[in-house]
Design a protein around this motif. Structure first.
Motif, PDB file in Angstrom:
ATOM      1  N   UNK A 130      70.838   0.371  47.907  1.00 47.49           N
ATOM      2  CA  UNK A 130      70.444  -0.120  49.070  1.00 47.49           C
ATOM      3  C   UNK A 130      71.944  -0.147  49.320  1.00 47.49           C
ATOM      4  N   UNK A 131      73.412  -0.683  48.386  1.00 48.36           N
ATOM      5  CA  UNK A 131      74.474  -1.130  49.395  1.00 48.36           C
ATOM      6  C   UNK A 131      75.108   0.250  49.042  1.00 48.36           C
ATOM      7  N   UNK A 132      74.814   1.393  48.252  1.00 48.36           N
ATOM      8  CA  UNK A 132      75.423   3.116  48.103  1.00 48.36           C
ATOM      9  C   UNK A 132      74.949   3.802  48.948  1.00 48.36           C
ATOM     10  N   UNK A 133      74.108   3.230  49.482  1.00 47.97           N
ATOM     11  CA  UNK A 133      73.057   4.321  50.728  1.00 47.97           C
ATOM     12  C   UNK A 133      74.378   3.907  51.853  1.00 47.97           C
ATOM     13  N   UNK A 134      74.238   3.080  52.186  1.00 48.53           N
ATOM     14  CA  UNK A 134      75.556   2.718  53.089  1.00 48.53           C
ATOM     15  C   UNK A 134      76.219   3.683  53.448  1.00 48.53           C
ATOM     16  N   UNK A 135      77.054   4.167  52.475  1.00 43.97           N
ATOM     17  CA  UNK A 135      77.993   4.695  51.870  1.00 43.97           C
ATOM     18  C   UNK A 135      77.543   6.538  52.474  1.00 43.97           C
ATOM     19  N   UNK A 136      76.503   6.775  52.195  1.00 49.59           N
ATOM     20  CA  UNK A 136      76.012   8.197  52.043  1.00 49.59           C
ATOM     21  C   UNK A 136      76.408   8.398  53.295  1.00 49.59           C
ATOM     22  N   UNK A 137      76.136   7.870  54.439  1.00 47.86           N
ATOM     23  CA  UNK A 137      76.973   8.112  55.508  1.00 47.86           C
ATOM     24  C   UNK A 137      78.139   8.771  55.841  1.00 47.86           C
ATOM     25  N   UNK A 140      69.908   6.514  57.449  1.00 49.15           N
ATOM     26  CA  UNK A 140      70.164   4.770  57.228  1.00 49.15           C
ATOM     27  C   UNK A 140      71.162   4.076  57.979  1.00 49.15           C
ATOM     28  N   UNK A 141      71.210   2.549  58.005  1.00 53.92           N
ATOM     29  CA  UNK A 141      72.025   1.930  58.457  1.00 53.92           C
ATOM     30  C   UNK A 141      73.889   2.276  58.167  1.00 53.92           C
ATOM     31  N   UNK A 142      74.643   2.962  57.068  1.00 55.66           N
ATOM     32  CA  UNK A 142      75.690   2.932  57.095  1.00 55.66           C
ATOM     33  C   UNK A 142      76.250   4.170  58.194  1.00 55.66           C
ATOM     34  N   UNK A 143      75.141   4.437  58.814  1.00 53.04           N
ATOM     35  CA  UNK A 143      75.884   5.178  60.122  1.00 53.04           C
ATOM     36  C   UNK A 143      76.759   3.893  61.052  1.00 53.04           C
ATOM     37  N   UNK A 144      75.717   3.103  61.263  1.00 47.08           N
ATOM     38  CA  UNK A 144      75.964   2.318  61.688  1.00 47.08           C
ATOM     39  C   UNK A 144      77.480   1.615  62.385  1.00 47.08           C
TER      40      UNK A 144
END
Length: 214
Positions: free
Chosen positions: A149-156, A162-166
């Motif tokens: 969940x945390x690393x997926x945000x860096x995928x932006x 996902x939420x990493x875009x914001x």
């Protein structure tokens, strides 16, 4: 604009990003579970292969996520695919390790009794060992989900969903009035998803685990 007003005005966008974030995390964990449980089942009886699998999965977890995403761009391009591949790699260790621990922790007397009743190795694995190891395997999935969940945000960083875009959009606008709201909104979304996934695992555990081995 204060943070509460920001959430009210952008809740639909945040919900869409949160759904994308949850889907990419769930897909990665499901793939990692199939691979991880398979590797655990294949190696839990033999020491050398078991240590090798654990070592490789451990190395995956030590690779900095930004570097790994960057390395995947020439191979997979930008978007969801490289993010899913990377998340699967990061999710493997807890699942593989817990599968091995769970299967090795099954009481040998139970396995011997099943063998004495004429059960073959495959049937013992499916009917006895995996059900008894399931709560430990589920814990590994739970840990992997929180990690991804945390690393997926860096995928932006490589245009993943996902939420990493914001979060990245806010970091790029540091100094502007909306920057902090963008970052906090993304972080809050990840935290809420973590709580919801955790509750989901509690429910799955109650529904799939018999009372005697909870």
């Amino acid at each position: 604009m204060n943070f509460l007003n920001y959430l009210v005005s952008r809740w639909d966008n945040l919900l869409e990003l949160a759904i994308q974030h949850a889907i990419i995390t769930a897909v990665a964990v499901l793939i990692a579970t199939v691979i991880g449980v398979g590797l655990g089942v294949a190696t839990y009886r033999t020491e050398r292969p078991r240590e090798l699998v654990i070592a490789i999965a451990s190395v995956f977890l030590t690779i900095p996520s930004l570097a790994l995403f960057g390395l995947f761009i020439p191979v997979f391009g930008l978007g969801a695919t490289p993010v899913v591949v990377a998340l699967v790699m990061y999710a493997l260790l807890p699942i593989v390790a817990n599968t091995i621990v769970g299967l090795r922790g099954v009481d040998p007397a139970i396995v011997e009794s099943a063998q004495g009743m004429g059960m073959g190795r495959t049937l013992r694995l499916i009917r006895i060992e995996l059900p008894l190891a399931w709560p430990v395997i589920l814990t590994g999935m739970r840990v992997s989900t929180l990690i991804t969940l945390g690393i997926a945000a860096i995928g932006a960083y490589i245009r993943g969903p996902g939420l990493g875009n914001d979060i990245f959009r806010g970091l790029a606008r540091i100094g502007s009035p909306v920057a902090l709201n963008l970052v906090l909104g993304g972080i809050l979304g990840v935290v809420v998803l973590a709580v919801l996934f955790d509750l989901l695992y509690v429910l799955i555990n109650r529904l799939t685990t018999t009372r005697g081995i909870r």
